[in-house]
Every structure is written in C-alpha cells, then in structure tokens.
Design a protein around this motif. Structure first.
Motif, PDB file in Angstrom:
ATOM      1  N   ALA A   1      -0.650   2.603   9.040  1.00 56.20           N
ATOM      2  CA  ALA A   1      -0.783   2.578  10.499  1.00 56.20           C
ATOM      3  C   ALA A   1      -0.366   1.240  11.098  1.00 56.20           C
ATOM      4  O   ALA A   1      -0.259   1.117  12.319  1.00 56.20           O
ATOM      5  N   GLY A   2      -0.138   0.234  10.264  1.00 53.30           N
ATOM      6  CA  GLY A   2       0.240  -1.077  10.773  1.00 53.30           C
ATOM      7  C   GLY A   2      -0.936  -1.901  11.246  1.00 53.30           C
ATOM      8  O   GLY A   2      -0.758  -2.946  11.876  1.00 53.30           O
ATOM      9  N   VAL A   3      -2.146  -1.458  10.950  1.00 58.31           N
ATOM     10  CA  VAL A   3      -3.341  -2.198  11.356  1.00 58.31           C
ATOM     11  C   VAL A   3      -3.519  -3.446  10.492  1.00 58.31           C
ATOM     12  O   VAL A   3      -4.033  -4.465  10.937  1.00 58.31           O
ATOM     13  N   GLU A   4      -3.104  -3.356   9.225  1.00 61.19           N
ATOM     14  CA  GLU A   4      -3.180  -4.496   8.318  1.00 61.19           C
ATOM     15  C   GLU A   4      -1.818  -4.722   7.673  1.00 61.19           C
ATOM     16  O   GLU A   4      -0.957  -3.844   7.681  1.00 61.19           O
ATOM     17  N   ARG A   5      -1.673  -5.885   7.082  1.00 60.57           N
ATOM     18  CA  ARG A   5      -0.417  -6.288   6.456  1.00 60.57           C
ATOM     19  C   ARG A   5      -0.553  -6.185   4.931  1.00 60.57           C
ATOM     20  O   ARG A   5      -1.531  -6.663   4.350  1.00 60.57           O
ATOM     21  N   PRO A   6       0.419  -5.564   4.228  1.00 60.58           N
ATOM     22  CA  PRO A   6       0.351  -5.567   2.763  1.00 60.58           C
ATOM     23  C   PRO A   6       0.564  -6.971   2.212  1.00 60.58           C
ATOM     24  O   PRO A   6       1.293  -7.781   2.806  1.00 60.58           O
ATOM     25  N   THR A   7      -0.055  -7.267   1.092  1.00 59.36           N
ATOM     26  CA  THR A   7       0.161  -8.551   0.436  1.00 59.36           C
ATOM     27  C   THR A   7       1.583  -8.650  -0.082  1.00 59.36           C
ATOM     28  O   THR A   7       2.222  -9.702  -0.013  1.00 59.36           O
ATOM     29  N   SER A   8       2.085  -7.537  -0.608  1.00 60.83           N
ATOM     30  CA  SER A   8       3.476  -7.466  -1.044  1.00 60.83           C
ATOM     31  C   SER A   8       3.911  -6.004  -1.042  1.00 60.83           C
ATOM     32  O   SER A   8       3.096  -5.096  -0.889  1.00 60.83           O
ATOM     33  N   GLY A   9       5.206  -5.788  -1.218  1.00 62.06           N
ATOM     34  CA  GLY A   9       5.745  -4.437  -1.153  1.00 62.06           C
ATOM     35  C   GLY A   9       6.195  -4.094   0.257  1.00 62.06           C
ATOM     36  O   GLY A   9       6.075  -4.900   1.187  1.00 62.06           O
ATOM     37  N   GLU A  10       6.724  -2.885   0.406  1.00 59.11           N
ATOM     38  CA  GLU A  10       7.272  -2.493   1.707  1.00 59.11           C
ATOM     39  C   GLU A  10       6.877  -1.075   2.069  1.00 59.11           C
ATOM     40  O   GLU A  10       6.820  -0.187   1.224  1.00 59.11           O
ATOM     41  N   ILE A  11       6.603  -0.880   3.364  1.00 61.15           N
ATOM     42  CA  ILE A  11       6.352   0.436   3.935  1.00 61.15           C
ATOM     43  C   ILE A  11       7.419   0.663   5.002  1.00 61.15           C
ATOM     44  O   ILE A  11       7.648  -0.193   5.855  1.00 61.15           O
ATOM     45  N   ALA A  12       8.072   1.820   4.945  1.00 59.67           N
ATOM     46  CA  ALA A  12       9.106   2.134   5.933  1.00 59.67           C
ATOM     47  C   ALA A  12       8.854   3.514   6.515  1.00 59.67           C
ATOM     48  O   ALA A  12       8.496   4.451   5.792  1.00 59.67           O
TER      49      ALA A  12
END
Length: 358
Positions: A50-61
C-alpha cells in the motif's frame, strides 16, 4: 504482464527480519489472498504494497511503476481499505469521495461511480449519516467504497472483511471482484487459514515467519502443499501429520500402530504422513481402501453443529482431527474407538527431516 510484482522484498524492524525476501507476481484483475498465522508478516507485507511503509530492500512495482513510499509514489498506485481513517464527523458520502474531483465532467463521473459503489455495497440509505453514527460494518464498507472510487492499481485489505457479517461480506467480495474485472486492478487481502475468502481468490500466498512458502491457486496449495507448514496453513481445517515408519506390511507409527498399505508413497524408512480432517471417513473394522490409510482413533472430543461432526482423538498417541457430514455415527462419544479410512489420492507424504513434500 503482472499488475503487481514483488522482488526479494525484505523488511527489518530493530534488527529483526519481519519479511525475508518475499517474491511473487499477481496478474491483472486477480484477487490475491495472503494467509499465515499470527506474526507471519502478512500485515507488514500489505502495508508495504500500500506504500504506507518502505521496504528495507527489494522492489515492489504496480504495473511498470516501482512503488516508492512516503510521498514519492506515483499518485493512485495503491489504496489501503482503512475504516479508521474515515472522518468521523463527515457523512459517508463525503468520506467516499474525499480527495476526488467534485466539479465538471470529472466530478459528475466521480459522483456516479461513488453512488453506484454505495448501492452495490448496500450503503445507499446511509450516505447522509456521519461515519461515527453508523455500525462497524457500515464503516468498513464505506472504506472499501472509498478505496475503489479512487481506482488505484492495487487495493489492499487487511482485517476489514473480518468485521462483516455473512451478507455484507458476500456483497463486499462481489463488488470487489466486479471492480477488478472492470479495471484490471489487483486486490491483495489478508485471510485467515481456512477463510472462505479463499474460495473466490485467484492466487494464494502462504506466509510464515516472514517467508513466502508457496504461491499458487488456492486449490493447488490445498491438493499439493509444498511442505508441512503449507499443509497446516491450507484447507478448511489444516492437515493431520503423523510420523510413520515404512515396512513390508505398509505404514506404522513408532509404537507399532498399523496405518495401512500406503508405504508405496515413499522409498524411505521414515516419513510424515498427511491427511486432511475432511478427507477421513468411518470404515468400521474393515480394511482400508487399496493403498489407502487406516487410522484407529481413540476419541477424546466430539462436537456437532447442524449436519457436521468434528472429532478429536489420538492415533497411537498422535493427535488427529476428523470432520464428517452425515456419515458420522450418531452414538459417537469420547472414549470410543473409531476406525477411519482415507483414499490413496487424499494422502500426502513429507520428508521426515526437511518436511518437504516427497
């Protein structure tokens, strides 16, 4: 092309990895159910999508657009269904259309879409009432309408369906599926193991301790779980798992309890035999089905509801459960010995060490 893609997504809180390299893809128009026990990382996964938090690493598209959180995401990429973010003093209609165009041709299209969603969700008579004055179910449905009205690429639902009764839940799922078919968006929904939502999901992600264990159609995970953990997280009631020894006469427990001729399932001496509770049936004192299993159960508990009977018991000291319909004996009670059978096609064998499917 997938509408949602996760590639090696990691999330670390205070040195602890809550998500450990999550990777999967959801096709356009699909409903994806994320299942796992408490603490599996499902809520964290949904907040990242949902974009509420940021991943430490990796990618979401979402589509071809990488998702960046904290205000750097392209607007409208994802929306989380969040009843707690409704404005309590505003009426439901104002909440549903909040942040959307209100004037001109675009405003009229917004109003038409919002009213259609409200009608589909049974909210029409409640639109003039303030959010704080309606039921929890109505607020949950209004939050769903708000998310759908924005037409994002991904709709994220965490825990909202649990607040709904049978009729409201069915209406919400029906409306969501219709929206996905129309727009090509995806929905990612947190679901409990055994949740009836899995009947309508296109994809299931089995998650435990931050690891994605298996991804596929819910029926695929039900019929061919990749390992013991997935087996226990899928189906309406998980899976019985019994440690067995294979020999010339078939399978047996360590105490010698004979379980039938299903040793054809493994070439190893030791294994883990799995069978789902709803796949067991009484066989009296007879032999098991060919290459099937025979479980002599010392019954410890019996519960009935409508036409269904739930049985708990022990097979050679190993806890098992069974779930029957009309075939359950009427006089069954704790203390009884009940012989249950299972067809070969309903048995699963796992490695005794790795717990992976054999």
């Amino acid at each position: 092309m997938p509408a949602l893609t996760l590639a090696d997504v990691v999330k670390i809180y205070a040195g602890d990895a809550v998500l450990k390299g999550a990777s999967f893809a959801v096709p356009a128009g699909a409903l994806c159910a994320v299942t796992g026990p408490a603490g599996a990382g499902a809520s964290t996964l949904l907040r990242l999508i949902a974009g509420v938090e940021r991943p430490t690493s990796g990618e979401i598209a979402i589509g071809e657009t990488p998702l960046r959180s904290f205000g750097t995401a392209a607007p409208g990429l994802a929306a989380m269904v969040a009843p707690d973010r409704l404005r309590p003093r505003a009426n439901l209609y104002a909440n549903v259309v909040r942040g959307l165009p209100r004037f001109g041709a675009e405003g009229r299209a917004t109003e038409t879409r919002a009213l259609a969603l409200a009608d589909a969700l049974g909210l029409g008579p409640l639109l003039a009432r303030r959010a704080r004055d309606v039921s929890t179910s109505a607020r949950a449905l209004a939050a769903l309408a708000q998310a759908l009205a924005r037409r994002p690429g991904a709709i994220v639902v965490d825990g909202v369906f649990a607040a709904l009764g049978f009729e409201d839940r069915a209406r919400a799922v029906r409306t969501l599926r219709s929206h996905l078919a129309e727009t090509g968006a995806v929905a990612v929904v947190a679901a409990r193991p055994g949740d009836d939502l899995l009947r309508t999901a296109d994809l299931q992600v089995a998650l435990d301790t931050g690891e994605v264990l298996q991804v596929g159609a819910p029926d695929e995970l039900y019929r061919r779980p990749a390992n013991v953990r997935v087996a226990r997280l899928t189906g309406p009631a998980g899976m019985n798992v019994l440690p067995v020894r294979a020999n010339q006469t078939g399978l047996s427990l360590e105490d010698g309890t004979w379980l039938g001729a299903a040793s054809v399932m493994t070439a190893k001496t030791h294994g883990l035999l799995g069978v789902r509770p709803e796949r067991l049936f009484p066989i009296g004192e007879g032999l098991p089905p060919e290459n099937g299993a025979r479980l002599p159960v010392d019954v410890t508990a019996v519960s009935r509801l409508g036409g269904e009977t739930w049985i708990e018991g022990l097979v050679g000291g190993v806890p098992v459960a069974a779930r029957f319909g009309a075939a359950a004996p009427d006089d069954l009670a704790p203390g009884a010995r009940l012989i249950l059978g299972a067809e070969r096609r309903d048995l699963h064998m796992f490695d005794a060490v790795t717990e992976d499917r054999v």
